[in-house]
Design a protein around this motif. Structure first.
Motif, PDB file in Angstrom:
ATOM      1  N   PRO A   1       4.364   8.122   7.465  1.00  0.00           N
ATOM      2  CA  PRO A   1       3.852   6.737   7.508  1.00  0.00           C
ATOM      3  C   PRO A   1       4.798   5.728   6.857  1.00  0.00           C
ATOM      4  O   PRO A   1       4.972   4.615   7.370  1.00  0.00           O
ATOM      5  CB  PRO A   1       2.532   6.829   6.740  1.00  0.00           C
ATOM      6  N   VAL A   2       5.411   6.114   5.735  1.00  0.00           N
ATOM      7  CA  VAL A   2       6.330   5.195   5.058  1.00  0.00           C
ATOM      8  C   VAL A   2       7.568   4.940   5.911  1.00  0.00           C
ATOM      9  O   VAL A   2       8.037   3.801   6.024  1.00  0.00           O
ATOM     10  CB  VAL A   2       6.728   5.751   3.673  1.00  0.00           C
ATOM     11  N   LEU A   3       8.089   5.984   6.536  1.00  0.00           N
ATOM     12  CA  LEU A   3       9.265   5.817   7.390  1.00  0.00           C
ATOM     13  C   LEU A   3       8.958   4.907   8.580  1.00  0.00           C
ATOM     14  O   LEU A   3       9.783   4.069   8.964  1.00  0.00           O
ATOM     15  CB  LEU A   3       9.756   7.180   7.884  1.00  0.00           C
ATOM     16  N   LYS A   4       7.775   5.068   9.149  1.00  0.00           N
ATOM     17  CA  LYS A   4       7.386   4.207  10.266  1.00  0.00           C
ATOM     18  C   LYS A   4       7.258   2.755   9.816  1.00  0.00           C
ATOM     19  O   LYS A   4       7.681   1.830  10.521  1.00  0.00           O
ATOM     20  CB  LYS A   4       6.059   4.689  10.863  1.00  0.00           C
TER      21      LYS A   4
ATOM     22  N   GLU B   1      14.707   6.814  -7.197  1.00  0.00           N
ATOM     23  CA  GLU B   1      15.554   7.604  -8.089  1.00  0.00           C
ATOM     24  C   GLU B   1      16.979   7.579  -7.558  1.00  0.00           C
ATOM     25  O   GLU B   1      17.228   7.901  -6.398  1.00  0.00           O
ATOM     26  CB  GLU B   1      15.063   9.052  -8.167  1.00  0.00           C
ATOM     27  N   GLU B   2      17.912   7.157  -8.399  1.00  0.00           N
ATOM     28  CA  GLU B   2      19.337   7.131  -8.056  1.00  0.00           C
ATOM     29  C   GLU B   2      19.594   6.412  -6.727  1.00  0.00           C
ATOM     30  O   GLU B   2      20.176   6.959  -5.794  1.00  0.00           O
ATOM     31  CB  GLU B   2      19.902   8.554  -8.006  1.00  0.00           C
ATOM     32  N   ASN B   3      19.127   5.182  -6.657  1.00  0.00           N
ATOM     33  CA  ASN B   3      19.387   4.305  -5.507  1.00  0.00           C
ATOM     34  C   ASN B   3      18.814   4.834  -4.191  1.00  0.00           C
ATOM     35  O   ASN B   3      19.384   4.608  -3.115  1.00  0.00           O
ATOM     36  CB  ASN B   3      20.893   4.064  -5.346  1.00  0.00           C
ATOM     37  N   SER B   4      17.708   5.543  -4.273  1.00  0.00           N
ATOM     38  CA  SER B   4      17.041   6.020  -3.065  1.00  0.00           C
ATOM     39  C   SER B   4      15.535   6.067  -3.301  1.00  0.00           C
ATOM     40  O   SER B   4      15.076   6.111  -4.448  1.00  0.00           O
ATOM     41  CB  SER B   4      17.550   7.408  -2.665  1.00  0.00           C
ATOM     42  N   ILE B   5      14.781   6.040  -2.213  1.00  0.00           N
ATOM     43  CA  ILE B   5      13.331   6.184  -2.292  1.00  0.00           C
ATOM     44  C   ILE B   5      12.994   7.664  -2.185  1.00  0.00           C
ATOM     45  O   ILE B   5      13.469   8.355  -1.284  1.00  0.00           O
ATOM     46  CB  ILE B   5      12.641   5.399  -1.159  1.00  0.00           C
ATOM     47  N   LEU B   6      12.169   8.138  -3.103  1.00  0.00           N
ATOM     48  CA  LEU B   6      11.784   9.546  -3.092  1.00  0.00           C
ATOM     49  C   LEU B   6      10.712   9.789  -2.034  1.00  0.00           C
ATOM     50  O   LEU B   6       9.605   9.260  -2.109  1.00  0.00           O
ATOM     51  CB  LEU B   6      11.259   9.961  -4.468  1.00  0.00           C
ATOM     52  N   LEU B   7      11.065  10.611  -1.044  1.00  0.00           N
ATOM     53  CA  LEU B   7      10.121  11.008   0.009  1.00  0.00           C
ATOM     54  C   LEU B   7      10.414  12.455   0.397  1.00  0.00           C
ATOM     55  O   LEU B   7      11.033  12.725   1.430  1.00  0.00           O
ATOM     56  CB  LEU B   7      10.255  10.096   1.238  1.00  0.00           C
TER      57      LEU B   7
ATOM     58  N   GLU C   1       0.809  -1.218   0.000  1.00  0.00           N
ATOM     59  CA  GLU C   1       0.000   0.000   0.000  1.00  0.00           C
ATOM     60  C   GLU C   1       0.848   1.276   0.000  1.00  0.00           C
ATOM     61  O   GLU C   1       0.305   2.380  -0.088  1.00  0.00           O
ATOM     62  CB  GLU C   1      -0.923   0.003   1.220  1.00  0.00           C
ATOM     63  N   SER C   2       2.154   1.122   0.108  1.00  0.00           N
ATOM     64  CA  SER C   2       3.021   2.301   0.173  1.00  0.00           C
ATOM     65  C   SER C   2       3.622   2.598  -1.197  1.00  0.00           C
ATOM     66  O   SER C   2       4.186   1.701  -1.834  1.00  0.00           O
ATOM     67  CB  SER C   2       4.149   2.075   1.183  1.00  0.00           C
ATOM     68  N   PRO C   3       3.530   3.837  -1.640  1.00  0.00           N
ATOM     69  CA  PRO C   3       4.157   4.204  -2.915  1.00  0.00           C
ATOM     70  C   PRO C   3       5.670   4.330  -2.729  1.00  0.00           C
ATOM     71  O   PRO C   3       6.140   5.170  -1.962  1.00  0.00           O
ATOM     72  CB  PRO C   3       3.525   5.566  -3.228  1.00  0.00           C
ATOM     73  N   LEU C   4       6.404   3.510  -3.413  1.00  0.00           N
ATOM     74  CA  LEU C   4       7.859   3.533  -3.279  1.00  0.00           C
ATOM     75  C   LEU C   4       8.477   3.951  -4.613  1.00  0.00           C
ATOM     76  O   LEU C   4       8.913   3.121  -5.410  1.00  0.00           O
ATOM     77  CB  LEU C   4       8.382   2.159  -2.844  1.00  0.00           C
ATOM     78  N   LEU C   5       8.494   5.252  -4.840  1.00  0.00           N
ATOM     79  CA  LEU C   5       9.113   5.786  -6.049  1.00  0.00           C
ATOM     80  C   LEU C   5      10.614   5.919  -5.814  1.00  0.00           C
ATOM     81  O   LEU C   5      11.048   6.412  -4.766  1.00  0.00           O
ATOM     82  CB  LEU C   5       8.506   7.148  -6.394  1.00  0.00           C
TER      83      LEU C   5
END
Length: 212
Positions: free
Chosen positions: A106-109, A91-97, A85-89
């Motif tokens: 919420p994604v970090l938790k 870019e360059e070996n990292s998650i965009l947040l 349910e989490s959008p994990l976009l």
């Protein structure tokens, strides 16, 4: 040669192996302990008498190793399965947040709960734009062929400390010969095995005591 002589000879050799093992494990136990980090930031070392030697020989350099390329893609694939349910976009070996993203907290938790299920050693580095993943690689400063036989590895210690428990006394009393060397090699293997057996049993017993 009488059977009784062979029997008592074998028992004497076994007893000497056990005696050497107890000596070596005594040295290792005298270096046992850990460094406790105090609230003021100072280190408090174990009070065991040989711990300073152990600490010096087991110094490490800690380096961050970031997930990248194929390994990053595999990690993201696992995260997407566990966090559907989490959008994990990415870019360059990292998650965009980005900071303004409502899903950031919420994604970090959720990452904090999910990552230990994948690998407990994975750590997260958060910046204004997103998240990067890394592990800490510890590289010993002292070569393993020195630190392990001297103090770190009870099994490996059989090779170094047998200088004092076997080579010096045996050569002193019986001289230097092929059979002394031959028996010395066998002795190292036997003592290493005994060290492993006694150390593992001792560690298991200590763990039971600590658990209460």
């Amino acid at each position: 040669m009488e059977t009784s002589v062979i029997f008592f000879g074998i028992m004497a050799a076994l007893g000497y192996v056990i005696l050497q093992s107890l000596f070596i494990l005594g040295v290792r136990i005298a270096a046992k302990g850990a460094v406790e980090k105090l609230p003021n930031g100072r280190d408090k070392d174990s009070e065991m008498i040989l711990f300073p030697l152990f600490k010096y020989l087991t110094r490490t350099d800690r380096t961050k190793i970031y997930y990248s390329n194929e390994q990053f893609a595999l990690l993201i694939q696992k995260l997407r399965v566990l966090m559907p349910e989490s959008p994990l976009l990415t870019e360059e070996n990292s998650i965009l947040l980005p900071l303004g993203d409502a899903s950031r907290v919420p994604v970090l938790k959720e990452l904090n709960n999910i990552l230990p299920k994948i690998d407990g050693k994975i750590q997260v580095e958060v910046n204004d734009n997103g998240v990067r993943f890394f592990k800490i690689d510890e590289v010993f400063k002292v070569n393993k062929y020195l630190r392990k036989p001297v103090i770190q590895c009870p099994i490996c210690m059989a090779s170094y400390w047998s200088v004092f428990s076997y080579w010096i006394p045996i050569i002193y009393f019986y001289g230097f010969s092929f059979w002394v060397v031959y028996a010395g090699v066998i002795n190292i293997g036997a003592v290493a095995s005994m060290n492993w057996l006694l150390w593992m049993r001792g560690s298991a017993y200590e763990s039971q005591i600590m658990k209460g």
